[in-house]
Design an enzyme around this catalytic site. Sequence first.
Site, PDB file in Angstrom:
ATOM      1  N   ASP A  96      98.200 -34.733   2.701  1.00 20.36           N
ATOM      2  CA  ASP A  96      97.864 -33.903   1.541  1.00 20.36           C
ATOM      3  C   ASP A  96      96.554 -34.284   0.866  1.00 20.36           C
ATOM      4  O   ASP A  96      96.346 -34.005  -0.305  1.00 20.36           O
ATOM      5  CB  ASP A  96      99.004 -33.997   0.524  1.00 20.36           C
ATOM      6  CG  ASP A  96      99.339 -35.443   0.165  1.00 20.36           C
ATOM      7  OD1 ASP A  96      98.489 -36.319   0.409  1.00 20.36           O
ATOM      8  OD2 ASP A  96     100.438 -35.690  -0.350  1.00 20.36           O
ATOM      9  N   GLU A 118     103.532 -34.201   8.701  1.00 27.15           N
ATOM     10  CA  GLU A 118     104.134 -34.429   7.361  1.00 27.15           C
ATOM     11  C   GLU A 118     104.030 -33.148   6.523  1.00 27.15           C
ATOM     12  O   GLU A 118     103.514 -33.135   5.405  1.00 27.15           O
ATOM     13  CB  GLU A 118     103.490 -35.609   6.633  1.00 27.15           C
ATOM     14  CG  GLU A 118     104.319 -36.136   5.473  1.00 27.15           C
ATOM     15  CD  GLU A 118     103.632 -37.242   4.697  1.00 27.15           C
ATOM     16  OE1 GLU A 118     102.803 -36.943   3.832  1.00 27.15           O
ATOM     17  OE2 GLU A 118     103.927 -38.413   4.964  1.00 27.15           O
ATOM     18  N   GLU A 132      97.196 -33.237  -4.752  1.00 29.76           N
ATOM     19  CA  GLU A 132      97.899 -33.211  -3.458  1.00 29.76           C
ATOM     20  C   GLU A 132      98.858 -32.038  -3.296  1.00 29.76           C
ATOM     21  O   GLU A 132      99.010 -31.508  -2.195  1.00 29.76           O
ATOM     22  CB  GLU A 132      98.641 -34.537  -3.238  1.00 29.76           C
ATOM     23  CG  GLU A 132      97.731 -35.739  -2.988  1.00 29.76           C
ATOM     24  CD  GLU A 132      97.207 -36.378  -4.274  1.00 29.76           C
ATOM     25  OE1 GLU A 132      97.561 -35.898  -5.367  1.00 29.76           O
ATOM     26  OE2 GLU A 132      96.438 -37.355  -4.185  1.00 29.76           O
ATOM     27  N   HIS A 204      97.711 -45.794  -7.568  1.00 29.67           N
ATOM     28  CA  HIS A 204      96.398 -45.137  -7.422  1.00 29.67           C
ATOM     29  C   HIS A 204      96.370 -43.659  -7.768  1.00 29.67           C
ATOM     30  O   HIS A 204      95.341 -43.006  -7.653  1.00 29.67           O
ATOM     31  CB  HIS A 204      95.895 -45.301  -5.977  1.00 29.67           C
ATOM     32  CG  HIS A 204      96.681 -44.483  -4.990  1.00 29.67           C
ATOM     33  ND1 HIS A 204      96.425 -43.146  -4.759  1.00 29.67           N
ATOM     34  CD2 HIS A 204      97.723 -44.796  -4.208  1.00 29.67           C
ATOM     35  CE1 HIS A 204      97.274 -42.693  -3.856  1.00 29.67           C
ATOM     36  NE2 HIS A 204      98.088 -43.673  -3.505  1.00 29.67           N
ATOM     37  N   ARG A 206      95.892 -40.024  -9.104  1.00 25.38           N
ATOM     38  CA  ARG A 206      94.936 -39.419 -10.040  1.00 25.38           C
ATOM     39  C   ARG A 206      95.597 -38.927 -11.325  1.00 25.38           C
ATOM     40  O   ARG A 206      95.026 -39.051 -12.402  1.00 25.38           O
ATOM     41  CB  ARG A 206      94.232 -38.232  -9.365  1.00 25.38           C
ATOM     42  CG  ARG A 206      92.901 -38.599  -8.733  1.00 25.38           C
ATOM     43  CD  ARG A 206      92.252 -37.353  -8.127  1.00 25.38           C
ATOM     44  NE  ARG A 206      90.849 -37.567  -7.857  1.00 25.38           N
ATOM     45  CZ  ARG A 206      90.375 -38.260  -6.836  1.00 25.38           C
ATOM     46  NH1 ARG A 206      91.200 -38.832  -5.985  1.00 25.38           N
ATOM     47  NH2 ARG A 206      89.077 -38.402  -6.663  1.00 25.38           N
ATOM     48  N   HIS A 237      93.791 -50.797  -5.515  1.00 21.60           N
ATOM     49  CA  HIS A 237      93.074 -49.686  -4.871  1.00 21.60           C
ATOM     50  C   HIS A 237      91.620 -49.678  -5.372  1.00 21.60           C
ATOM     51  O   HIS A 237      91.374 -49.862  -6.571  1.00 21.60           O
ATOM     52  CB  HIS A 237      93.783 -48.379  -5.246  1.00 21.60           C
ATOM     53  CG  HIS A 237      93.365 -47.198  -4.429  1.00 21.60           C
ATOM     54  ND1 HIS A 237      92.150 -46.579  -4.596  1.00 21.60           N
ATOM     55  CD2 HIS A 237      93.995 -46.520  -3.449  1.00 21.60           C
ATOM     56  CE1 HIS A 237      92.057 -45.568  -3.751  1.00 21.60           C
ATOM     57  NE2 HIS A 237      93.168 -45.510  -3.040  1.00 21.60           N
TER      58      HIS A 237
HETATM   59  C1  UD1 Z   1      92.859 -40.484  -1.806  1.00 20.86           C
HETATM   60  C2  UD1 Z   1      93.617 -39.161  -1.754  1.00 20.86           C
HETATM   61  C3  UD1 Z   1      95.089 -39.382  -2.121  1.00 20.86           C
HETATM   62  C4  UD1 Z   1      95.694 -40.472  -1.276  1.00 20.86           C
HETATM   63  C5  UD1 Z   1      94.847 -41.734  -1.381  1.00 20.86           C
HETATM   64  C6  UD1 Z   1      95.356 -42.814  -0.461  1.00 20.86           C
HETATM   65  C7  UD1 Z   1      92.427 -37.090  -2.328  1.00 20.86           C
HETATM   66  C8  UD1 Z   1      91.901 -36.239  -3.418  1.00 20.86           C
HETATM   67  N1  UD1 Z   1      93.039 -38.229  -2.713  1.00 20.86           N
HETATM   68  O1  UD1 Z   1      92.821 -40.931  -3.156  1.00 20.86           O
HETATM   69  O2  UD1 Z   1      95.797 -38.172  -1.927  1.00 20.86           O
HETATM   70  O3  UD1 Z   1      97.002 -40.721  -1.730  1.00 20.86           O
HETATM   71  O4  UD1 Z   1      93.491 -41.439  -0.999  1.00 20.86           O
HETATM   72  O5  UD1 Z   1      94.850 -44.051  -0.810  1.00 20.86           O
HETATM   73  O6  UD1 Z   1      92.280 -36.760  -1.164  1.00 20.86           O
HETATM   74  N2  UD1 Z   1      87.021 -46.181  -2.404  1.00 20.86           N
HETATM   75  C9  UD1 Z   1      86.331 -47.264  -1.890  1.00 20.86           C
HETATM   76  N3  UD1 Z   1      86.624 -47.688  -0.621  1.00 20.86           N
HETATM   77  C10 UD1 Z   1      87.561 -47.103   0.150  1.00 20.86           C
HETATM   78  C11 UD1 Z   1      88.278 -46.021  -0.385  1.00 20.86           C
HETATM   79  C12 UD1 Z   1      87.990 -45.559  -1.651  1.00 20.86           C
HETATM   80  O7  UD1 Z   1      85.484 -47.821  -2.557  1.00 20.86           O
HETATM   81  O8  UD1 Z   1      87.768 -47.530   1.284  1.00 20.86           O
HETATM   82  C13 UD1 Z   1      86.709 -45.701  -3.780  1.00 20.86           C
HETATM   83  C14 UD1 Z   1      85.379 -44.921  -3.806  1.00 20.86           C
HETATM   84  O9  UD1 Z   1      84.742 -45.171  -5.032  1.00 20.86           O
HETATM   85  C15 UD1 Z   1      85.861 -43.477  -3.753  1.00 20.86           C
HETATM   86  C16 UD1 Z   1      87.103 -43.584  -4.615  1.00 20.86           C
HETATM   87  O10 UD1 Z   1      87.725 -44.808  -4.231  1.00 20.86           O
HETATM   88  O11 UD1 Z   1      84.915 -42.571  -4.254  1.00 20.86           O
HETATM   89  C17 UD1 Z   1      88.064 -42.436  -4.503  1.00 20.86           C
HETATM   90  O12 UD1 Z   1      88.365 -42.129  -3.158  1.00 20.86           O
HETATM   91  P1  UD1 Z   1      89.079 -40.716  -2.826  1.00 20.86           P
HETATM   92  O13 UD1 Z   1      89.379 -40.664  -1.373  1.00 20.86           O
HETATM   93  O14 UD1 Z   1      88.330 -39.586  -3.415  1.00 20.86           O
HETATM   94  O15 UD1 Z   1      90.427 -40.752  -3.659  1.00 20.86           O
HETATM   95  P2  UD1 Z   1      91.604 -41.801  -3.687  1.00 20.86           P
HETATM   96  O16 UD1 Z   1      91.874 -42.088  -5.123  1.00 20.86           O
HETATM   97  O17 UD1 Z   1      91.304 -42.923  -2.770  1.00 20.86           O
HETATM   98  N1  UDP Z   2      98.991 -50.170   2.301  1.00 19.88           N
HETATM   99  C1  UDP Z   2      98.189 -51.116   2.942  1.00 19.88           C
HETATM  100  N2  UDP Z   2      97.565 -52.075   2.179  1.00 19.88           N
HETATM  101  C2  UDP Z   2      97.697 -52.128   0.837  1.00 19.88           C
HETATM  102  C3  UDP Z   2      98.495 -51.146   0.191  1.00 19.88           C
HETATM  103  C4  UDP Z   2      99.122 -50.173   0.955  1.00 19.88           C
HETATM  104  O1  UDP Z   2      98.058 -51.105   4.159  1.00 19.88           O
HETATM  105  O2  UDP Z   2      97.113 -53.026   0.217  1.00 19.88           O
HETATM  106  C5  UDP Z   2      99.640 -49.127   3.116  1.00 19.88           C
HETATM  107  C6  UDP Z   2     101.097 -48.845   2.842  1.00 19.88           C
HETATM  108  O3  UDP Z   2     101.946 -49.672   3.620  1.00 19.88           O
HETATM  109  C7  UDP Z   2     101.248 -47.377   3.209  1.00 19.88           C
HETATM  110  C8  UDP Z   2      99.882 -46.801   2.909  1.00 19.88           C
HETATM  111  O4  UDP Z   2      98.980 -47.909   2.813  1.00 19.88           O
HETATM  112  O5  UDP Z   2     101.485 -47.199   4.602  1.00 19.88           O
HETATM  113  C9  UDP Z   2      99.920 -46.048   1.617  1.00 19.88           C
HETATM  114  O6  UDP Z   2      98.640 -45.695   1.245  1.00 19.88           O
HETATM  115  P1  UDP Z   2      98.271 -45.250  -0.215  1.00 19.88           P
HETATM  116  O7  UDP Z   2      99.255 -45.834  -1.186  1.00 19.88           O
HETATM  117  O8  UDP Z   2      96.845 -45.566  -0.387  1.00 19.88           O
HETATM  118  O9  UDP Z   2      98.406 -43.664  -0.140  1.00 19.88           O
HETATM  119  P2  UDP Z   2      99.634 -42.659  -0.291  1.00 19.88           P
HETATM  120  O10 UDP Z   2     100.699 -43.059   0.660  1.00 19.88           O
HETATM  121  O11 UDP Z   2     100.080 -42.690  -1.729  1.00 19.88           O
HETATM  122  O12 UDP Z   2      99.015 -41.343   0.047  1.00 19.88           O
END
Ligand code: UD1
Ligand code: UDP
Length: 366
Positions: A96, A118, A132, A204, A206, A237
């Site tokens: 999502d 999923e 999402e 994490h 939003r 995160h």
């Molecule tokens: C995203 C997804 C969310 C998912 C989550 C899993 C969207 C809108 N959100 O949220 O559905 O549950 O990922 O974790 O698709 N960043 C880093 N390094 C990384 C990853 C992220 O620095 O490896 C930081 C960056 O500043 C980036 C910010 O996190 O701009 C947000 O990343 P983004 O993918 O937009 O949203 P998440 O909050 O990570």
């Molecule tokens: N996870 C990981 N390292 C961490 C925290 C979570 O590998 O430090 C794994 C966790 O086991 C799960 C996935 O990341 O499989 C979940 O990701 P996240 O919480 O970022 O996204 P969501 O599932 O909420 O979309």
Amino acid sequence: MKKILCVVGTRPEAIKMAPVIAALQNEAWAECRVLATAQHRHMLDQVLQLFAIEPDIDLDIMRPNQALTTLTARLLLDLDDVLQAEKPAAVLAQGDTTTVMTVALACFYHQIPFGHVEAGLRTGQLFNPFPEEANRIIAGHLARWHFAPTASAKSNLRREGIPEGHITVTGNTVIDALLQIAAQNPKLTVELPTDKRLVLVTAHRRENFGEPFRRVCTALRTLADRNADIHILYPVHPNPNVKDVAHAMLGGHARITLCEPLDYAPFVAAMQRAYLLLTDSGGVQEEAPALGKPVLVMRTETERPEAVTAGVVKLVGTDSECIVAETQRLLDDQTAYCAMARGVSPYGDGHAAERIVHVLRTWAAG
Ligand code: UD1
Ligand code: UDP
């Protein structure tokens, strides 16, 4: 040979697509190509490395604190180019995120069949989780194949008019990945006190940014202050809306360890070692019950009701006092704890990827 393009953007997508990619790579009829949008960078690369997935294409989309509109626009433009060049017979993506929603839309424009892994998760509330819930609805209505993890996810799709023949209940591929890694006896990479009960935290979402997330941090601090026999491990995160607040409010506490996101294998080890988990993550809600660990979900809604119904996951919202009270109950009341620590796995049996590939094999043969 049919070219199947598997797309991954964020950490959970890579974890949940890894079993599907591995299964497709073993199919003689399929040429499996992997596209990383790299909506996440470091957290995606961690997972790709663990599962030995080398993307054929990498869009390197991530920017610091990326906004949803620019992320969406940039993804659509880049995906358009990729689909034009690759001309896959089918495309698969999971979940999502913005990556998945834009992949489904780009496939629709190119009239390439899209398989949604999923599929069918819903809260019924458009803004919760944000964005999402909308991403799932859009991706779902554009998909040709809906790989629903549970019967109730399938029911959601049927209610929205998706034809029965387009839906397969497969289980969630996260359980395939979890069982694979858990069987490798993973090790925790963070030093923790051995004489304390471990409370593992992730957060994490939003919709929790701002005040709700501050209340979560207040609750964690209160729990650490009140309970000398626990230690909180919180891999933070990297989203700055989370990271900055978590470090400001929780940094420096003797009973709280804040660390960088853990690689998946050490995170599985942390879940195995945990006494209980506090989270707003989707994946963790699915994994921890399979490991027999109680989960308190710091959200008001969940699209994963099955474990709540089974009594092994509980929604506690983002009110500090409620989070503290529910956690304290599990710490103090052995009967309440045991009732939630039962090793129930409503999300899968570890064979979801095989079922997904079976559907695609049948299509390819026809
Ligand atoms: C995203 C997804 C969310 C998912 C989550 C899993 C969207 C809108 N959100 O949220 O559905 O549950 O990922 O974790 O698709 N960043 C880093 N390094 C990384 C990853 C992220 O620095 O490896 C930081 C960056 O500043 C980036 C910010 O996190 O701009 C947000 O990343 P983004 O993918 O937009 O949203 P998440 O909050 O990570
Ligand atoms: N996870 C990981 N390292 C961490 C925290 C979570 O590998 O430090 C794994 C966790 O086991 C799960 C996935 O990341 O499989 C979940 O990701 P996240 O919480 O970022 O996204 P969501 O599932 O909420 O979309």
